[in-house]
Scaffold this motif. Structure first.
Motif, short mmCIF file in Angstrom:
data_model
loop_
_atom_site.label_atom_id
_atom_site.label_comp_id
_atom_site.label_asym_id
_atom_site.label_seq_id
_atom_site.Cartn_x
_atom_site.Cartn_y
_atom_site.Cartn_z
N THR A 85 0.87 -1.38 0.02
CA THR A 85 0.00 -0.05 0.01
C THR A 85 0.95 1.30 0.07
O THR A 85 1.49 1.45 0.87
N LEU A 86 0.75 2.05 -1.10
CA LEU A 86 1.57 3.10 -1.22
C LEU A 86 0.79 4.53 -0.72
O LEU A 86 1.18 5.37 -0.11
N GLY A 87 -0.29 4.50 -1.44
CA GLY A 87 -0.98 6.12 -1.13
C GLY A 87 -2.30 5.51 -0.40
O GLY A 87 -2.54 4.49 0.15
N SER A 88 -2.94 6.83 -0.05
CA SER A 88 -4.25 6.84 0.62
C SER A 88 -5.40 6.34 -0.06
O SER A 88 -6.62 6.45 0.16
N GLY A 89 -5.36 6.19 -1.50
CA GLY A 89 -6.73 6.07 -2.18
C GLY A 89 -7.18 4.62 -2.35
O GLY A 89 -6.22 3.79 -1.68
N PRO A 90 -8.30 4.28 -2.77
CA PRO A 90 -8.52 2.76 -2.91
C PRO A 90 -7.38 1.90 -3.62
O PRO A 90 -6.83 2.50 -4.69
N GLY A 91 -7.30 0.77 -2.94
CA GLY A 91 -6.23 -0.03 -3.42
C GLY A 91 -4.72 0.50 -3.42
O GLY A 91 -3.82 0.20 -4.01
N GLY A 92 -4.48 1.38 -2.41
CA GLY A 92 -3.09 2.05 -2.32
C GLY A 92 -2.91 2.95 -3.55
O GLY A 92 -1.76 3.35 -3.59
N LEU A 93 -3.62 3.44 -4.19
CA LEU A 93 -3.32 4.43 -4.96
C LEU A 93 -2.89 5.82 -4.50
O LEU A 93 -3.35 6.15 -3.53
N LEU A 94 -1.86 6.58 -5.21
CA LEU A 94 -1.54 7.63 -4.92
C LEU A 94 -2.28 8.81 -5.25
O LEU A 94 -2.67 8.85 -6.29
N GLU A 95 -3.16 9.59 -4.50
CA GLU A 95 -3.94 10.72 -4.72
C GLU A 95 -3.25 11.80 -4.85
O GLU A 95 -2.40 12.52 -4.15
N VAL A 96 -3.55 12.43 -6.06
CA VAL A 96 -2.94 13.52 -6.64
C VAL A 96 -3.91 14.96 -6.83
O VAL A 96 -5.05 14.63 -7.55
N LEU A 97 -3.67 16.05 -6.36
CA LEU A 97 -4.30 17.17 -6.51
C LEU A 97 -3.72 17.93 -7.40
O LEU A 97 -2.33 18.45 -7.19
#
Length: 233
Positions: free
Chosen positions: A2-14
């Motif tokens: 798990t890398l990011g905070s999104g579903p499935g560990g996706l990295l969330e970008v603004l």
């Protein structure tokens, strides 16, 4: 993993840019890179802050020229407010003072407009590599420390000193094209994707091959000379 905070560990970008069309294009680029998802778009510092207050974001692609305050001013404010979201500056601002200020305020990378999809992809992949290197607790040995500090260094195209008559920016452009490719490319394909002449692309490909950054292979057809194809190592 798990890398990011999104579903499935996706990295969330603004994505933050005052130009709605540019923000839309950058968001589309982000959506094409595996492991990343667009958490939102903002067109001012106030909008960006509102998103960060309400949404979990791993990374901000931040323009410097915003209508209500500069991107660097926003970074300072975010840190004061306790937001530790990672920042990659994506801007036309290229003066040394702004670049230095971005580094001092903790921007992880700095991407100068205009850029290609391959350029942004390389920055995002470097960021993902950094996140992977930072996983885990406890103490880090020297090898892990080197991986952490070198994760984002992949943005460098080649030797710090190029032969006379060569441009670091052009070498970076060729590197970005090769890194963004799904397989080996010919000099003509590199030229077309980078908007360089074939002769210029060929010259930089040979330079990068000599420095060990590019690997050359031969593609044999039915007739004629074999085609030289290049891939980033």
């Amino acid at each position: 993993m798990t890398l990011g905070s999104g579903p499935g560990g996706l990295l969330e970008v603004l994505v933050v840019d005052d130009d709605v069309r540019v923000a839309r294009v950058n968001a589309a680029y982000v959506g094409k890179v595996a492991g990343f998802r667009v958490a939102g778009q903002a067109h001012s510092a106030a909008e960006a802050l509102a998103v960060l207050e309400s949404t979990s974001v791993d990374l901000v692609l931040l323009d410097h020229y915003l209508p209500d305050e500069t991107g660097l001013s926003l970074v300072r404010r975010l840190r004061q407010l306790g937001h530790h979201t990672d920042i990659i500056m994506v801007t036309a601002a290229r003066d040394i003072a702004t670049v230095q200020a971005a580094m001092r305020h903790g921007a992880l990378q700095y991407l100068v407009k205009p850029f290609t999809f391959a350029g942004l992809r390389a920055k995002l992949e470097g960021y993902a590599a950094l996140r992977r290197a930072l996983e885990g607790d406890g103490e880090a040995g020297q090898d892990q420390v080197d991986r952490i500090f070198g994760a984002l260094g992949g943005a460098s195209a080649g030797p710090t000193e190029l032969p006379k008559g060569h441009s670091v920016l052009t070498a970076d452009l060729v590197r970005e094209v090769l890194r963004g490719a799904e397989g080996p490319l010919s000099a003509q394909e590199v030229a077309e994707r980078s908007s360089l002449s074939r002769q210029t692309a060929q010259r930089y490909l040979k330079l990068l091959e000599r420095t060990g950054r590019v690997r050359l292979s031969l593609k044999y057809g039915e007739t004629g000379r074999p085609e030289h194809r290049y891939v980033w190592v």
